[in-house]
Every structure is written in C-alpha cells, then in structure tokens.
Design a protein around this motif. Structure first.
Motif, PDB file in Angstrom:
ATOM      1  N   LEU A  41     -28.972 -11.438 -14.093  1.00 33.78           N
ATOM      2  CA  LEU A  41     -29.389  -9.863 -14.701  1.00 33.78           C
ATOM      3  C   LEU A  41     -29.665  -8.873 -13.537  1.00 33.78           C
ATOM      4  CD1 LEU A  41     -31.343 -10.807 -18.016  1.00 33.78           C
ATOM      5  CD2 LEU A  41     -29.576  -9.254 -17.824  1.00 33.78           C
ATOM      6  N   VAL A  42     -30.199  -9.262 -12.381  1.00 36.91           N
ATOM      7  CA  VAL A  42     -30.650  -8.541 -11.519  1.00 36.91           C
ATOM      8  C   VAL A  42     -29.496  -8.030 -10.748  1.00 36.91           C
ATOM      9  CG1 VAL A  42     -31.908  -8.480  -9.176  1.00 36.91           C
ATOM     10  CG2 VAL A  42     -33.030  -9.455 -11.132  1.00 36.91           C
ATOM     11  N   GLN A  43     -28.598  -8.886 -10.585  1.00 32.01           N
ATOM     12  CA  GLN A  43     -27.370  -8.521  -9.963  1.00 32.01           C
ATOM     13  C   GLN A  43     -26.512  -7.555 -10.820  1.00 32.01           C
ATOM     14  OE1 GLN A  43     -26.979  -9.005  -6.623  1.00 32.01           O
ATOM     15  NE2 GLN A  43     -28.923  -9.870  -6.747  1.00 32.01           N
ATOM     16  N   VAL A  44     -26.398  -7.752 -11.958  1.00 30.56           N
ATOM     17  CA  VAL A  44     -25.761  -6.739 -12.861  1.00 30.56           C
ATOM     18  C   VAL A  44     -26.268  -5.331 -12.882  1.00 30.56           C
ATOM     19  CG1 VAL A  44     -25.175  -6.258 -15.420  1.00 30.56           C
ATOM     20  CG2 VAL A  44     -24.814  -8.584 -14.504  1.00 30.56           C
ATOM     21  N   ALA A  45     -27.605  -5.527 -12.926  1.00 28.73           N
ATOM     22  CA  ALA A  45     -28.493  -4.033 -12.749  1.00 28.73           C
ATOM     23  C   ALA A  45     -28.137  -3.396 -11.384  1.00 28.73           C
ATOM     24  CB  ALA A  45     -30.047  -4.263 -12.871  1.00 28.73           C
ATOM     25  N   ALA A  46     -27.768  -4.247 -10.351  1.00 26.10           N
ATOM     26  CA  ALA A  46     -27.394  -3.655  -9.040  1.00 26.10           C
ATOM     27  C   ALA A  46     -26.027  -3.127  -9.113  1.00 26.10           C
ATOM     28  CB  ALA A  46     -27.715  -4.725  -7.897  1.00 26.10           C
ATOM     29  N   ALA A  47     -25.178  -3.806  -9.784  1.00 22.85           N
ATOM     30  CA  ALA A  47     -23.808  -3.256  -9.832  1.00 22.85           C
ATOM     31  C   ALA A  47     -23.772  -1.943 -10.457  1.00 22.85           C
ATOM     32  CB  ALA A  47     -22.769  -4.159 -10.353  1.00 22.85           C
ATOM     33  N   ALA A  49     -26.224   0.321 -11.037  1.00 22.15           N
ATOM     34  CA  ALA A  49     -26.763   1.392 -10.280  1.00 22.15           C
ATOM     35  C   ALA A  49     -25.808   1.704  -9.263  1.00 22.15           C
ATOM     36  CB  ALA A  49     -28.009   0.817  -9.599  1.00 22.15           C
ATOM     37  N   ALA A  50     -25.189   0.860  -8.659  1.00 16.66           N
ATOM     38  CA  ALA A  50     -23.841   1.348  -7.692  1.00 16.66           C
ATOM     39  C   ALA A  50     -22.832   2.410  -8.521  1.00 16.66           C
ATOM     40  CB  ALA A  50     -23.415   0.005  -6.903  1.00 16.66           C
ATOM     41  N   LEU A  51     -22.544   1.862  -9.762  1.00 17.15           N
ATOM     42  CA  LEU A  51     -21.431   2.421 -10.521  1.00 17.15           C
ATOM     43  C   LEU A  51     -22.280   3.782 -10.795  1.00 17.15           C
ATOM     44  CD1 LEU A  51     -18.923   1.634 -11.272  1.00 17.15           C
ATOM     45  CD2 LEU A  51     -19.827   0.718 -13.273  1.00 17.15           C
ATOM     46  N   ASN A  52     -23.390   4.124 -11.177  1.00 18.59           N
ATOM     47  CA  ASN A  52     -23.868   5.246 -11.364  1.00 18.59           C
ATOM     48  C   ASN A  52     -23.801   6.218 -10.507  1.00 18.59           C
ATOM     49  OD1 ASN A  52     -24.667   4.773 -14.091  1.00 18.59           O
ATOM     50  ND2 ASN A  52     -26.685   3.885 -13.441  1.00 18.59           N
ATOM     51  N   LYS A  53     -24.088   5.566  -9.032  1.00 20.28           N
ATOM     52  CA  LYS A  53     -23.910   6.470  -7.804  1.00 20.28           C
ATOM     53  C   LYS A  53     -22.313   6.999  -7.589  1.00 20.28           C
ATOM     54  CE  LYS A  53     -27.895   5.083  -5.337  1.00 20.28           C
ATOM     55  NZ  LYS A  53     -28.427   3.988  -4.843  1.00 20.28           N
ATOM     56  N   VAL A  54     -21.344   6.232  -8.035  1.00 17.18           N
ATOM     57  CA  VAL A  54     -20.204   6.777  -7.876  1.00 17.18           C
ATOM     58  C   VAL A  54     -20.055   7.860  -8.975  1.00 17.18           C
ATOM     59  CG1 VAL A  54     -17.679   6.053  -8.669  1.00 17.18           C
ATOM     60  CG2 VAL A  54     -19.224   4.292  -7.049  1.00 17.18           C
ATOM     61  N   GLY A  55     -20.286   7.924 -10.276  1.00 20.36           N
ATOM     62  CA  GLY A  55     -20.366   8.733 -11.006  1.00 20.36           C
ATOM     63  C   GLY A  55     -20.938   9.915 -10.784  1.00 20.36           C
ATOM     64  N   LEU A  56     -22.284   9.805 -10.048  1.00 24.90           N
ATOM     65  CA  LEU A  56     -22.891  10.951  -9.637  1.00 24.90           C
ATOM     66  C   LEU A  56     -22.259  11.797  -8.399  1.00 24.90           C
ATOM     67  CD1 LEU A  56     -26.391   9.436  -9.625  1.00 24.90           C
ATOM     68  CD2 LEU A  56     -25.824  11.929 -10.977  1.00 24.90           C
TER      69      LEU A  56
ATOM     70  N   ILE B  85     -39.638  -9.127 -18.828  1.00 24.15           N
ATOM     71  CA  ILE B  85     -39.895  -7.548 -18.862  1.00 24.15           C
ATOM     72  C   ILE B  85     -39.868  -6.937 -17.780  1.00 24.15           C
ATOM     73  CG2 ILE B  85     -42.030  -6.101 -19.504  1.00 24.15           C
ATOM     74  CD1 ILE B  85     -40.859  -7.633 -21.970  1.00 24.15           C
ATOM     75  N   ASP B  86     -40.019  -7.746 -16.496  1.00 29.11           N
ATOM     76  CA  ASP B  86     -39.708  -7.202 -15.246  1.00 29.11           C
ATOM     77  C   ASP B  86     -38.153  -6.642 -15.248  1.00 29.11           C
ATOM     78  OD1 ASP B  86     -41.170  -6.905 -12.646  1.00 29.11           O
ATOM     79  OD2 ASP B  86     -39.373  -8.033 -11.893  1.00 29.11           O
ATOM     80  N   VAL B  87     -37.542  -7.887 -15.396  1.00 29.48           N
ATOM     81  CA  VAL B  87     -35.981  -7.228 -15.142  1.00 29.48           C
ATOM     82  C   VAL B  87     -35.402  -6.035 -16.386  1.00 29.48           C
ATOM     83  CG1 VAL B  87     -34.759  -8.987 -16.833  1.00 29.48           C
ATOM     84  CG2 VAL B  87     -33.654  -8.396 -14.446  1.00 29.48           C
ATOM     85  N   LEU B  88     -36.436  -6.147 -17.333  1.00 28.08           N
ATOM     86  CA  LEU B  88     -35.888  -5.105 -18.618  1.00 28.08           C
ATOM     87  C   LEU B  88     -36.073  -3.784 -17.787  1.00 28.08           C
ATOM     88  CD1 LEU B  88     -34.589  -5.234 -21.403  1.00 28.08           C
ATOM     89  CD2 LEU B  88     -36.866  -5.231 -22.299  1.00 28.08           C
ATOM     90  N   HIS B  89     -37.207  -3.762 -16.960  1.00 28.71           N
ATOM     91  CA  HIS B  89     -37.531  -2.413 -16.326  1.00 28.71           C
ATOM     92  C   HIS B  89     -36.234  -1.680 -15.567  1.00 28.71           C
ATOM     93  CE1 HIS B  89     -41.788  -3.045 -17.250  1.00 28.71           C
ATOM     94  NE2 HIS B  89     -41.825  -1.738 -16.770  1.00 28.71           N
ATOM     95  N   ARG B  90     -35.454  -2.697 -14.887  1.00 29.05           N
ATOM     96  CA  ARG B  90     -34.356  -2.051 -14.262  1.00 29.05           C
ATOM     97  C   ARG B  90     -33.358  -1.559 -15.230  1.00 29.05           C
ATOM     98  NH1 ARG B  90     -34.137  -5.400  -9.212  1.00 29.05           N
ATOM     99  NH2 ARG B  90     -36.056  -6.555  -9.045  1.00 29.05           N
ATOM    100  N   TYR B  91     -33.282  -1.778 -16.372  1.00 28.27           N
ATOM    101  CA  TYR B  91     -32.144  -1.580 -17.307  1.00 28.27           C
ATOM    102  C   TYR B  91     -32.537  -0.263 -18.167  1.00 28.27           C
ATOM    103  CZ  TYR B  91     -29.239  -5.454 -16.204  1.00 28.27           C
ATOM    104  OH  TYR B  91     -28.316  -6.184 -15.702  1.00 28.27           O
ATOM    105  N   ILE B  92     -34.006  -0.092 -18.443  1.00 26.21           N
ATOM    106  CA  ILE B  92     -34.396   0.946 -19.310  1.00 26.21           C
ATOM    107  C   ILE B  92     -35.202   1.764 -18.411  1.00 26.21           C
ATOM    108  CG2 ILE B  92     -35.994   1.764 -21.169  1.00 26.21           C
ATOM    109  CD1 ILE B  92     -35.143  -1.044 -22.502  1.00 26.21           C
ATOM    110  N   LYS B  93     -34.758   2.903 -17.830  1.00 28.65           N
ATOM    111  CA  LYS B  93     -35.564   3.978 -16.936  1.00 28.65           C
ATOM    112  C   LYS B  93     -34.960   5.202 -17.169  1.00 28.65           C
ATOM    113  CE  LYS B  93     -32.906   2.092 -12.676  1.00 28.65           C
ATOM    114  NZ  LYS B  93     -33.343   1.766 -11.462  1.00 28.65           N
TER     115      LYS B  93
END
Lengths: 93, 93, 93, 93
Positions: A41-47, A49-56, B85-93
């Motif tokens: 899940l942490v790695q999915v969140a990182a990918a 975020a990286a995709l959001n940066k491409v969008g921006l 909850i900690d990892v959820l913070h990376r998705y909901i911000k």
C-alpha cells in the motif's frame, strides 16, 4: 489537435513515466512474493503521488502553452478554458 | 512480516497492475507523438483511478485478512490498526 | 491584490458555502447524538465533495478572469500561471 | 445502529468541526469582500485538509470500535468490513 511539448519538458515527463512503470512492476513483484500488504500500500501511494506529479506538470505545460496561446488569440480561448476545467474535475473529486 | 494473498485476489491484482503498466506506456507514447495535452491528462486521470482501485482492493484484502486475524488474536490488534490508519493518511489528504 | 467576482458567480459560491456550513453543523449534531460512524463518514465525504466543487468553481472563475487578463497583458502572465500551478498542488496530491 | 464515541474523541471531533465551520465562514467573507481568488483557493484547500482529518479520525475510531467488536464477535464482522470498504471508496477516487 496536435501539440508540441518543449523538448526539455518532454524528456522530464518521459523519465518520470519510465520510473512509474518501474514502480508498477515493483508492486507486481511484491504481490507475487506475498509481501506484507501495508508495504505494498505504501508503494501504491508512492506511484500515485508520482502520477499526480506528471498530471501537474502536464497542467502547467498546457496552461503555459495552449491555454496562453488561445487566450491571446482573437477567439479568446473560452473553449480551451472549458476543456481545462472539465479535465480538472477528473483530478479534484 | 509475510503475508498470503488469496490466490484469486492475487490474480486480480496482478492483472490490474499489468493493465496499468500498459496505460503508463500508452501515456509515454502519446507524449512522444506530441498528442494534445488534455487527451494525455485524461489518460493520466484514468491510470490514477485504476491505481486507486488497486489500493482499495489491497485495503479490503488487508482488513479481511491481517487486520481481522490480529483483532481476533490475544494481543488485540492495536498495532495493526495504527499501521492501517497510518497508511490511510497517504491516500486521504 | 483585489479581485472582482462576477455577481452571479459570487452568489452561487456564497450559497454553496452556506450549504456546506449547514452540512458541517449537521455532522457535529450526528456526533453529539452518537450516530453510527459510517453514516457520519458518508456525510463528511459529501461535505468534502461540496467543498471540492467550490474549489473547482474558483479555479474556473480565476482562469477566465485573472489568468486570462494577465495572459493578454503585456507582461504575459508568467507569474499568474506559477501561482495557479502552485495552488493546484494543494488540491492534487 | 447506535454508536458510542469515546468522550475524548467526541470532544476532539466537535472542536475540529467548530474550527472548520469558522473556516467556511471566513471563506464566505473573503468572497463577499472580493478578495483575490488564489488566496480563497488556499483557504478552501485548508478547510478540505481539515475535513479530511475529521474523516481519518472517524475511520480510526470506527476501526478501533465497531470493526474490532464485530470481528471479535461470533458473526465474524464480514458485513462491517464491506461497509467500511464501501465508504472508503468515497474518499479514495
């Protein structure tokens, strides 16, 4: 409608996308190897975020390029703004 | 910590990720070919939505699997919830 | 820097914000009355979506107003675009 | 279904919501006074982030409370997890 990205922006975008492709492959590997789901899940969140940066970056290039050109043209660019806001709805929800 | 995904969930996740990899490659191609940035932005939004679905599937599997197991154990699962909850913070911000 | 919203947009924005204020008060009431947390979470998601719409409306008005004006001016509007992208980062992350 | 928030969490949530109500009123005032739209957008982003924190706190309390209780019960809590994932879809999209 065609478009011409500035060479430097193009290179930057392609490199970012290359890295994201690698991130996605890494996530597949983690799942194949039954790695702990929170780590995945942490790695999915990182990918994501990286995709959001491409969008921006694309929003930025588009505004500086096509939108600016259209707004300065005689037609006034009303349609280009409609289109921009329309696609923004897909990002902010 | 190791983890065991149910075989069916694993297959579904890997297929989704395979498709996302294809989407990312498609976006790179669009940029190489100087396609219109709004069209590229639409594809980036689609890849992002697909990645969110992978995240949601992982949250679901994790809650049904590890979280449920931990909550039913003697230790009570407090830590597992902190982590969730900690990892959820990376998705909901 | 001052700004002038079109009267109609202003009215629409103020009405939306009034409704959101009511939604927030409703959420407080639900919590005071110990209502089921999933029902509260649904209402928080609704208020969040309503707030996103206010944001999108502001982006639209800003692009049609200040950004368009700046891009058509002699200075070229570079700074206005920097500022727009900068605030967009707070929404897409 | 009724619910009982821990007294301390309840107080914290109500205070956060009170502050958000104030933020929303502040945004209305900014628009009434024709303040610069980028400044308004920054305040909308702040209210949105504050609302997300309320959502995250509710997710946390719900998981520690209702979800944990349901998972430890004889019925096993399958429905409670369905419901949790369902509401999570409204936040991650």
């Amino acid at each position: 409608m065609a478009n011409e990205y500035r060479q430097q922006d193009k290179q930057e975008l392609l490199e970012r996308l290359k890295r994201i492709e690698g991130q996605i492959r890494g996530i597949s590997r983690m799942i194949e190897e039954d790695q702990y789901c929170v780590d995945v899940l942490v790695q999915v969140a990182a990918a994501r975020a990286a995709l959001n940066k491409v969008g921006l970056k694309l929003f930025e290039d588009h505004t500086r390029g096509c939108v600016a050109r259209a707004l300065r043209s005689k037609e006034g660019g009303g349609e280009v703004i409609d289109e921009l806001i329309d696609v923004l709805h897909r990002y902010i929800k």
